[in-house]
Design a protein around this motif. Structure first.
Motif, mmCIF file in Angstrom:
data_model
loop_
_atom_site.group_PDB
_atom_site.id
_atom_site.type_symbol
_atom_site.label_atom_id
_atom_site.label_comp_id
_atom_site.label_asym_id
_atom_site.label_seq_id
_atom_site.Cartn_x
_atom_site.Cartn_y
_atom_site.Cartn_z
ATOM 1 N N VAL A 222 0.839 -1.204 0.000
ATOM 2 C CA VAL A 222 0.000 0.000 0.000
ATOM 3 C C VAL A 222 0.877 1.258 0.000
ATOM 4 O O VAL A 222 0.533 2.248 -0.656
ATOM 5 C CB VAL A 222 -0.982 -0.023 1.191
ATOM 6 N N GLN A 223 2.002 1.230 0.686
ATOM 7 C CA GLN A 223 2.918 2.374 0.634
ATOM 8 C C GLN A 223 3.455 2.557 -0.783
ATOM 9 O O GLN A 223 3.524 3.679 -1.287
ATOM 10 C CB GLN A 223 4.076 2.181 1.618
ATOM 11 N N PHE A 224 3.813 1.454 -1.425
ATOM 12 C CA PHE A 224 4.326 1.531 -2.787
ATOM 13 C C PHE A 224 3.277 2.095 -3.736
ATOM 14 O O PHE A 224 3.565 2.969 -4.560
ATOM 15 C CB PHE A 224 4.807 0.152 -3.257
ATOM 16 N N VAL A 225 2.038 1.625 -3.620
ATOM 17 C CA VAL A 225 0.952 2.126 -4.473
ATOM 18 C C VAL A 225 0.750 3.624 -4.243
ATOM 19 O O VAL A 225 0.518 4.384 -5.191
ATOM 20 C CB VAL A 225 -0.348 1.330 -4.206
ATOM 21 N N THR A 226 0.849 4.060 -3.004
ATOM 22 C CA THR A 226 0.689 5.481 -2.687
ATOM 23 C C THR A 226 1.799 6.304 -3.335
ATOM 24 O O THR A 226 1.533 7.356 -3.936
ATOM 25 C CB THR A 226 0.671 5.695 -1.159
ATOM 26 N N LEU A 227 3.030 5.834 -3.241
ATOM 27 C CA LEU A 227 4.143 6.529 -3.895
ATOM 28 C C LEU A 227 3.949 6.554 -5.413
ATOM 29 O O LEU A 227 4.203 7.578 -6.063
ATOM 30 C CB LEU A 227 5.472 5.868 -3.536
ATOM 31 N N CYS A 228 3.487 5.445 -5.982
ATOM 32 C CA CYS A 228 3.226 5.394 -7.429
ATOM 33 C C CYS A 228 2.125 6.376 -7.821
ATOM 34 O O CYS A 228 2.210 7.029 -8.875
ATOM 35 C CB CYS A 228 2.842 3.984 -7.861
ATOM 36 N N ALA A 229 1.089 6.497 -7.006
ATOM 37 C CA ALA A 229 0.004 7.443 -7.290
ATOM 38 C C ALA A 229 0.542 8.871 -7.307
ATOM 39 O O ALA A 229 0.178 9.667 -8.185
ATOM 40 C CB ALA A 229 -1.119 7.300 -6.256
ATOM 41 N N LEU A 230 1.416 9.196 -6.368
ATOM 42 C CA LEU A 230 2.010 10.539 -6.356
ATOM 43 C C LEU A 230 2.913 10.743 -7.573
ATOM 44 O O LEU A 230 2.941 11.827 -8.165
ATOM 45 C CB LEU A 230 2.786 10.760 -5.058
ATOM 46 N N ARG A 231 3.636 9.712 -7.962
ATOM 47 C CA ARG A 231 4.468 9.802 -9.174
ATOM 48 C C ARG A 231 3.593 10.046 -10.402
ATOM 49 O O ARG A 231 3.898 10.875 -11.252
ATOM 50 C CB ARG A 231 5.267 8.500 -9.356
ATOM 51 N N ASP A 232 2.478 9.318 -10.489
ATOM 52 C CA ASP A 232 1.623 9.377 -11.676
ATOM 53 C C ASP A 232 0.721 10.607 -11.716
ATOM 54 O O ASP A 232 0.454 11.146 -12.796
ATOM 55 C CB ASP A 232 0.754 8.123 -11.757
ATOM 56 N N HIS A 233 0.214 11.047 -10.547
ATOM 57 C CA HIS A 233 -0.763 12.140 -10.499
ATOM 58 C C HIS A 233 -0.168 13.462 -10.029
ATOM 59 O O HIS A 233 -0.841 14.485 -10.086
ATOM 60 C CB HIS A 233 -1.940 11.768 -9.588
ATOM 61 N N GLY A 234 1.060 13.419 -9.523
ATOM 62 C CA GLY A 234 1.665 14.641 -9.004
ATOM 63 C C GLY A 234 1.162 14.936 -7.600
ATOM 64 O O GLY A 234 0.453 14.124 -6.991
#
Length: 152
Positions: free
Chosen positions: A46-58
């Motif tokens: 879940v932490q990784f997905v959150t970091l990926c969301a910030l990478r993808d959505h800013g």
């Protein structure tokens, strides 16, 4: 002697064959594979997905992260706190709405995501390893179909 359909239906119900139980077991297997293969980052899925969301959505508010990740509000709050403590994200007040906090990837957070993506791809591969190529396509198609919202 009369037959009670409710009683018969209850006897035919095997919880271990129900979709919710099978999805949960598959997810538990995936999480175990993730933890065994994520490497030294010690990120949770879940932490990784959150970091990926910030990478993808800013930069995003916690509400936007909830929508992007499908993680509930209480859980995202804890994730944000842990990622901030590790200096993987930064928090700033929203300039338009002072009540909102905006989460952004730090340079170390972006580096960690980039370093973890190859491992994450391998984790997906291991999770799906029991399926042949056609089954993989079907599985992903069917999972997306289950979660797609009906159009109005």
């Amino acid at each position: 002697m009369s037959t009670d359909n409710t009683s018969n239906n209850n006897q035919d119900y095997t919880f271990s064959e129900q979709v919710g139980h099978l999805l949960r077991k598959a997810y538990q297997r995936h999480l175990a594979i993730f933890q065994q293969n994520v490497g030294e980052s010690q990120l949770t899925a879940v932490q990784f997905v959150t970091l990926c969301a910030l990478r993808d959505h800013g930069p995003s508010s916690q509400t936007e992260l909830v929508r992007a990740t499908a993680v509930d509000q209480a859980t995202i709050r804890g994730i944000v706190e842990r990622l901030k403590a590790r200096d993987l994200i930064s928090l700033e007040p929203d300039l338009q709405d002072g009540r909102k906090v905006i989460c952004s990837l730090t340079a170390s957070g972006l580096t960690l995501v980039q370093d973890t993506v190859p491992r994450a791809a391998r984790i997906t591969e291991i999770t799906l390893s029991k399926l042949n190529p056609a089954e993989r396509v079907a599985m992903l198609y069917l999972l997306r179909k289950l979660i797609d919202e009906p159009e109005d």
